[in-house]
Each structure stands twice: as C-alpha cells, then as structure tokens.
Scaffold this active site. Sequence first.
Site: not given
Length: 1203
Positions: A414, A576, A687-689, A800, A830-831
């Site tokens: 992650d 946001k 990653t979700g970034d 993503r 989430n991991d």
Amino acid sequence: MDFSTIRNLITRYCTGEESWVDSRTVYIGHKEPPPGTEAYIPQRFPDNRIVSSKYTFWNFIPKNLFEQFRRIANFYFLIIFLVQLIIDTPTSPTTSGLPLFFVITVTAIKQGYEDWIRHKADNAINQCPVHVVQHGKVVREQSQKLRVGDIVQVKEDETFPCDLILLSSSREDGTCFVTTASLDGESSHKTYYAVQDTKAFNTAEEVDTLHATIECEQPQPDLYKFVGRINIYLEREEPIARPLGSENLLLRGATLKNTECIFAVAIYTGMETKMALNYQSKSQKRSAVEKSMNAYLIVYLCILISKALINTVLKYVWQADPNRDEPWYNQKTDTERQRHVLIRAFTDFLAFMVLFNYIIPVSMYVTVEMQKFLGSYFILWDDDMFDEELGERPLVNTSDLNEELGQVEYVFTDKTGTLTENDMELRECCVDGHVYVPHAICNGQILPGAAAMDMIDSSPGVDGKEREELFFRALCLCHTVQVKEEETVDGIKRGIHQGKSTFYISSSPDEVALVEGMKRLGFTYLRLKDSHMEILNRDDETERFELLEVLNFDSVRRRMSVIVRSNTGEYYLFCKGADSSIFPRVVSGKVEQVRARVELNAVEGLRTLCVAYKKLTHEEYEKVCHLLNSAKLALHERDRKLAEAYDIIEKDFILLGATAVEDRLQDKAADTIESLHKAGMKVWVLTGDKMETAAATCYASKLFHRNTQILELTTKRTEEQSLHDVLFDLSRTVLRQHGSMSRDTFSGLSGDCQDYGLIIDGATLSAVLKPTQEGSSSGGNYKEIFLEICRNCSAVLCCRMAPLQKAQIVKMIKASKEHPITLAIGDGANDVSMILEAHVGIGIMGKEGRQAARNSDYAITKFKHLKKMLLVHGHYYYIRIAELVQYFFYKNVCFIFPQFLYQFFCGYSQQPLYDTAYLTLYNISFTSLPILLYSLMEQHINMDILKRDPFLYRDIAKNSLLRWRIFIYWTFLGVFDAMVFFFGAFFLFDNTTFTSNGQMFGNWTFGTLVFTILVFTVTLKLALDTHYWTWINHFVIWGSLLFYVIFSLLWGGIIWPFLNYQRMYYVFMQMLSSGPAWLSIILLIIVSLLPDVLKKVLCRALWPTTTERIQNADRLYKGHLSEFSPLSSLHAPPARKHDRHGNESQNHVHRRSEFSPSKKLMCTYWGGRPDYCTFNSFLRIEENPRISRAAYANSAPGPETSV
C-alpha cells in the site's frame, strides 16, 4: 389470523428469529410493548460468554487425538503400531508406539497449554463486573450473565461488555467519546450519538420507564456497518421511529473516554458481538517447504513399499528350497502350514513394512513445529525492529510461514501509511487560481520563508474576498473533527487558542491537517455544541452554523458533504472530495485554473482534495431531508438507497478551490525498496490515490528511476485507443529487446537492459480482468498479455484501486504459471483483503488502525523493518529449515538402509539389526537435539553482510535448497554412508574377530557397531555443516554423542529387572574391548564423511556460489568482512562487456604497492573478474583508468564505492 401466521409464530418462538430471518427485534429492558401495537414474541439469544478456547475438560483428549491423527504421518505410524500389536512382527510395538506417543504427547501438551491460557483469559473477561439497570436501580452482575435487551450503565474508562445502542449520555448533547484501539488500533477519540428521543433519560429511574423496541440486522462481522431502527412508544398510539446506524453502535472492546457515564441497551452478546465474529480463524496458509516435505514423504513411502515388496518376493524365492523353508531350528506349526500362501505373503509384507518404517521420520514434524515456534521469538526479540516512538515490537501471529519470508518473489505494498508516514500537513490551498501557503501567509501578512511562492493579492476585491472566506468556512465546517481542550490525548495534534490547549480529534489525519491549516490562515474551528458548529474568523468574531445533515465519506463516492444553516437562515451544502468525484459534478467556477493546480500538486506527490458548494432553498432542503430520512429508515439495502440519495443531492456544485496535503515518505522507505529490487523481488504499489500523486511517491521511493520508461495502461489512454491495441502496443514495446524471454532472467539492474515501469488504474484493470467474450474479435486473453507485460517490468503501480481489486491482483499473480511466492503489506482496513490473499501477509501498526496488523501473519511498526525481516530473518529461517528437512531424511536413510541390506544375509527372516532401545531412541534422543539447535542458531553468513548485500537473497530463491536435485544428492549420500557402515563392518568381521578373552562377536555386537558408526557419522556430518559455533552447539553435539555412549554402557551394563530378556547385556562393553572395533569405528566414520567433504572442497574451489565466496572472504577477514566494501565484488563474475566496436572492455583499477593490515581493504575487479583473496601491488596506476559499467552493475549505492 390464518394458519400460516400461527405456524410462523410458533417457529419463531421455538427456534429463535435469527435462524430464519435476517433481522431481530430487541425489547429494551425486556418490557412488553403497549397493548395493540405488536405481538410480544420473546426470542432466544446467546448469553454474554466469550469462548476463544478450542477444547473443554471433557472433549480435549478425543478432539485433540482426532486432529493429530488427521496428519498423514501420525496416522501412518498409528497403523504401523496397530499392525505390530496384531501380527507377529520382528520388532516390538514399543519401537513405533513410543516415538508416536512422544510426538502426540508433546503436541498435545503444547496445544493444551495454549488452550489453558485461552480459558484463563476467557474467565477473566466473563467474570468481570458490569452495571445493569433492574427495577430502576443499578446492580452489579458478572459480564457473562448479560442478556440481549438489558440496559447497561458504563462509566468513564470502562470497556463496553457487549455491543450496545447508546440511549443517553451524561453530556448535554447526547454524545460520548470512544477509543477503539483494541478493535482497530485507532487511538483517536471517535464520537457516538444517542438517539435524539432518549437522550433526556439520564438516571436509572428514567431509563427504566422507557418503552421501546429495536429492529436491527442479525450479527455480522463488519465493524463499520450497522442497520436498524428504534420504535419509541409514548402516550400516542403510533410509535416514533428513528434510524440507527454505526454512529449509535458501541462495540464490545471499545473504551468510554471523556464522558462521565452513559446508558445503553445490549443488542449483540457473547459470540455474536462484532469483536467475536472478527476473531474467528482465518484460512490456513501452507509454506512451500511444507509442500516439499509432503512430496518427499510420498517418495520415501514409495521407497518403503518397494523395500518391503522386494524383501517379500525374495523371501519366497529363497524359501522355494524346502531346506531353507523349514530349517531344523525353526519348524512351522500345523496352523502356519495350512494358512494360504497369499495371507502369509501379505503378513510378511506387513512385517517388512514395520521393520523398515523408520525411513519415514515421524519426529520430523514435531521438530519442525518446535523450530518454527521457538524460531519466531528471534523476530520478537530483535531490537533493531523495536519502535521506540510507539513502544511496540514486531508481532508474529503465525509461525507456520517463517521460512516463506525467505522465498518472496513479489511484494505488494500500500502507499499511504505504508510507504508514507500518514502524518499529514497542509502545504497549500488554491482558491480561484490564487494560492495560499499556511506557513507563508497568515491574515494577509507575508511571513519569512515565503519566497518564490505564488501569493494571493492582499486585497483581492470584494467578490474575491467573499469567495476566499467561503472556501475557508467550507473547510472549517465540512469535516467530522472533534475538539478536546485537555493536556494529553493519545496521538493527537495540538494547537493553541486563547491560552487553552486545543486538540483536534479525528479518525482521518487529512481532516486534522485541513482544520489546522485553516487555523493558521485565520479561521479557527472552535467546537460543536448543541448541533451548532462555531468558527472564529479573522476578525476574532464567533460565527455559528447549525449542522443539519452529514453525508459521510465512503471509499466508493470518495467525497463527503455537510448541510448547514447560517445565522441569516441561508442553507449551504459544502462538499469536499477527490478531484475525479468533484469535477464532474461542478457546473461553474474556475475549473481549469484549479485543475491545473491540482495536477501540478499531484505530480509533486501531494494529496489533493477539491472543495465545492451550493446554496439550497428551504423547499430544496425539505426535499433533501425527506430523501435522506426515507433511506436511513430502510432496514434492507440501506447502503444502496443512501448511495442513490447522495448521488441525487451531491450535484450542480460551484467550485471553490482545492487543497494540497503532504504525506511524507517513511524513513528509509526508498532504501528498503531498492534492497528488495536487488534481492530479485518485484515490488508493486497498490493504492487508491490518483495516478500523479502515486507516481511522484514511486519516484521518491526509488520504485521508478529517472531512466525508467513509464508505460501507461490507464482510462485516459484506452479512451483514445481500444484496450486491445494498447495492450499489444505495450507488449511489443517490452518484448522488443528480449524477444519472448521473460525479464526474470535478467538482473533488472544492468545498464544494458532498459527498465520499464507500468502504471495501471482500477477501471482499466477491471476491463483487463473481465473474461473475454467467446467469438470476440479481440482474439486472445487480455489477462495473459497483461501478465506478460508485468513480468518484463521492473515495477508496477496500480492506482485508484478498490480493496477488492488489490486482492484480485494478488490472486492473479499467485495463479500465474510460475506460481510465485507473494507478500502483501499494508496498514489499513482496505488492505486486509490483499493481506489475507497473499502467501505472506504483513500488517503495519500505523495510524489507520490495527485491522491490517490483526489479520496479518506478521506485524511490524515501519516499512523499513521489512528489509531485515526478509533479507536476514527470512534468509536464516529458510536455510535452517531446508537443512533440517534434508538432514532428517538423510539420517533416516542411513538408519534403515543397513537394516534392508541385513535381510540379504539373514535369509529374509525379518531379523532386526538394531536393538529395540536403539530403534526407539534414535530419532527421539540420540540425533534430535543437534539438528533442532542447528535449525535455531545457524548463521551461515554474518547478519550485517546479509543486510548490506541483498543479492545473497537470490541464492535461496525459488526453493533452491529443497529442489529434487539436492534431495536426490542427500538420499544417495545416505545410501552411500549406509553401505559404508554395513559392508565396512561386515568385511572387517569377515575373519571372525575375537575379543581379548577369546569370545566371538555375535549379531547384536555387529548391529551395535553399525549403529555406533551411524550415530557418530550423522552427528559429525551436521557438525561439518555448521558455520556458526557457540558454546551451546558444542554442548549439544558432543553432549549427544556422550549421552549415547553413557546410555549404551548403562543399558548393557546393568541387569534391568523389568526386561523379560536382555540380549544387549555386556554387548557394548565387549565391542569396545576390541581394538579392531575401535579401528573400524574411526576408519568407517572418516570414509563415510570423505565424499561429502571432497565434494564441498571441489565445488568451493571450482564453482563457488556467491554465498560460498563471501564465506571464504569472511574467514579471510576473520569475521570482519561486513566492515569492508563493496560486497558486490564477491558475486559471480559478470560477463565481459563489448563496446560498440566489438572490443572487449577491461576493468582498470588503481593499485597500491603494499598491503597494510591497519587499513580496510576493498575487494576489487581484475580484468572483469572479482578477486577477493589475492592482493598485489595497488600503487601502480594504469593510464586512462576506466571502470566498465558491467563491473558495477551490482554495486551497492551510497558509501559502498568500488576501488
């Protein structure tokens, strides 16, 4: 009421509702609802006992025996033992029964002790006192006696005894603060809310008058999901219905903080609580070594059957002659003569199986278990992996996978909280294209350190000023941060306001960073009081906004919103979230300027959020309220209905601006990733970034290098080209240089080989993993093409990613044709899915909670500790257990093969070669401790060298020490040694050796001589393989040999009264009284060990491995090689490189005239080949010295500079 309704009611009453429906009804205080409202149907629920133990006093023996005999080796020895009891076998049942009993007993004691510890912990929890409201009074009861529907009082710093719904709190606003550290590790204070209609019930008497029922879902393990509603019966006929969610649910194991006391009702108890459901056992993972052991066991089982079959056939061939069938000293009985020949043959076959069964090492399994269990403490005791900041050591949740740490080929990591600190700080915010830097500008004043930064005009105009302040207000209002004015709060950042210490508390570090950043820019969030949020603006004026609704953040929407009402009565919706979820919903604002700034910040590795708003009329607000309430009250599919409502509400925004938060890279993260690359591992970041932010982090952490060619497989590219064309273009690119050869055959670090890095996003991955439609023109499987591209890339970044997609990627790599060993490391909930999916899962005890650490196989505090865990601990674990497994099979071949040969000389009569005591104690006492200690203590290479030189990890990759070639070598070595023992002793006895008193040696003396040579040889073989000697090694190895001698002297020197016959009486002493026996023992031990010694010497001299080169150099430097640099010069010599003119390039080196012992000497290259033991003059400098690229392809970075 019809018949079906009555039947359903009877079923519901008799069996309990949870057995047939997905919801339950809880009667608060066990009070019946008012007449005429609904039928009162009491239900059966479990009590509040927690049971984590496996056994009880009554079922321990049968259940434990059943579990142990499910293991093939144990079951096999049980069958052998029963055969020995049933038929007349050559060996006593004790020889199989005692080792089996030892193994079963040791394992049972270990498991029984562990379960006893669990029983003690359960009793301590179940008997702790709790306060329950009964008849208007608070009484004390044991926790285990709590029932669903009981009203419980919990005081500050007490732990919740079960899952509760909050009814009221001592705080005026009906809230309470809770820490869930024992559940998910988050030390921050979370806020929970009482039901609005019950928060006024503040005493036991008042709470006891409450008439209400709760309808909620059946127990399920998701900590963050709860759906229910409460029906409150007042004087009116219709009950008041209110929705219940996770914000009302207090979980067992959490602790009440900063709240004097609360009243709550129990809804899930005992083993139905979410904590208990989360602690259920995970699927068992098996290591590659265990699979190899099972394969070898099958081979040896086949060898055993073959031996028994050969001897059975030869016995009947031998007995074809009547004189041999019934010699005068062994006449058959009438019963034996009448028995059918097939029955006799089968009985003989079983007897031979019993005779040779010791080739299967039953004690190996218990030794391996002890080695893994005891070996795991070396990780726990490692001071280098101790985190002083957290005061935490590594955790070993399972010791079954220790050796797998030395076999990792793919590392999936992650980003946030794993590679980075997860310690956020607001770097800048952008409003309509103007940039604000919190450290540079405060209240319009430019502060020091603001040079070369974009500054907003100190007087942006009236409209600009309003937009700026609206942006700041949006960030001060759109969050779930709590304010605590106290001196210490665990792990929380602090700020100063009006002389008071103010701490911002939130489960999200991003939100704390944003609120603190606003504080530095002049807008201070003060508190939430009576559903009103208070803000201190730049003019030191307090502004109050009524908080009407909170649309919580979730990972699917990737945004959150709040609806507030200002003092003037205006309704605002502030939102946001990620740019990808905000920009499509924006209808006005300076989108392009903000988008450009967001992309710039993302490239720099900053985490970006966009902020937008819209005004609502009173009618629109009423409509929104109705939409939200109808979704919240739903018991079924509440999440889907809420998502649909959010989607309708969150649109038509006006863009205000964006923020950029920095998440710093963890200490030594880049060095760790570089070391993993050098060790031959492929590192993937999942990653979700967004892509730009993640890519910047990958460059900073040296996952990507400046010369890495980045290949993109993203939605943006697949919109321009079809997925099919993009995949084939990338495939041609990576395979152009190497043809169809996989990059795994390359070092991945050579300068002559182009480095490729792949970036893929979640949407494209879904398309790649989607099964190809039959008859599709795409032709070919996308997954296989994607895997081929990944194999030829040195690093892969997946951005993503949803949590499930992370697990899908790990599963896909696991299932690829190479079946590589995978490791997943992460720190958040989430991991968890990818940690459970990988062969080895490692959790980081970080700021996102302990879910990952709790569900992992191992847990560490920092990413940098992964380097030592794999390169040192994993390396040691693997070489130790590999030697243990091979040695066990070797010593059992040495043990049993002489028995097999002996049958050719005793007429296949099943006569044992060894005494019963020797058969029983060989694996238990005489040879067990030295190999166990070796498997715990051996260090074939110094620990510092393993850390400095990651290339050594490649020497043990792909289960290299347990390959079939090495297994066959050990087996043949055992056969050779056994033949030397047997035939050496046989030929030395050929001339009938006499003792000093004239007596001849008999068969038991012969067997004892062979056994003595055997014990000494296998023990000395292990001594030759030992590189790391301590006093413990000496004590155990020489002590084992001494124990054998002393035992043999006592066993044969005393007449034991409990033995019916004593065939070994005075045998050992008689053998030692003979000079030829001493000569044969010494001579045959030397001959047995000689081939292995010669093989090692020749291989080290002619074809040394990297490990052997470093061992030789370490001996040369007397154990101080780790002080010398670089270690890369000791690797296998690189191929000579040719320049573009075809000339062979030479490695020219500086040389010095003499070697001074006081100087540290660096290993050098001589004409392209490393030389680590010859040191000639170093002062003679070649003209035009050049250093070829090849010579330094594998050099370590930084201070490790080649000379």
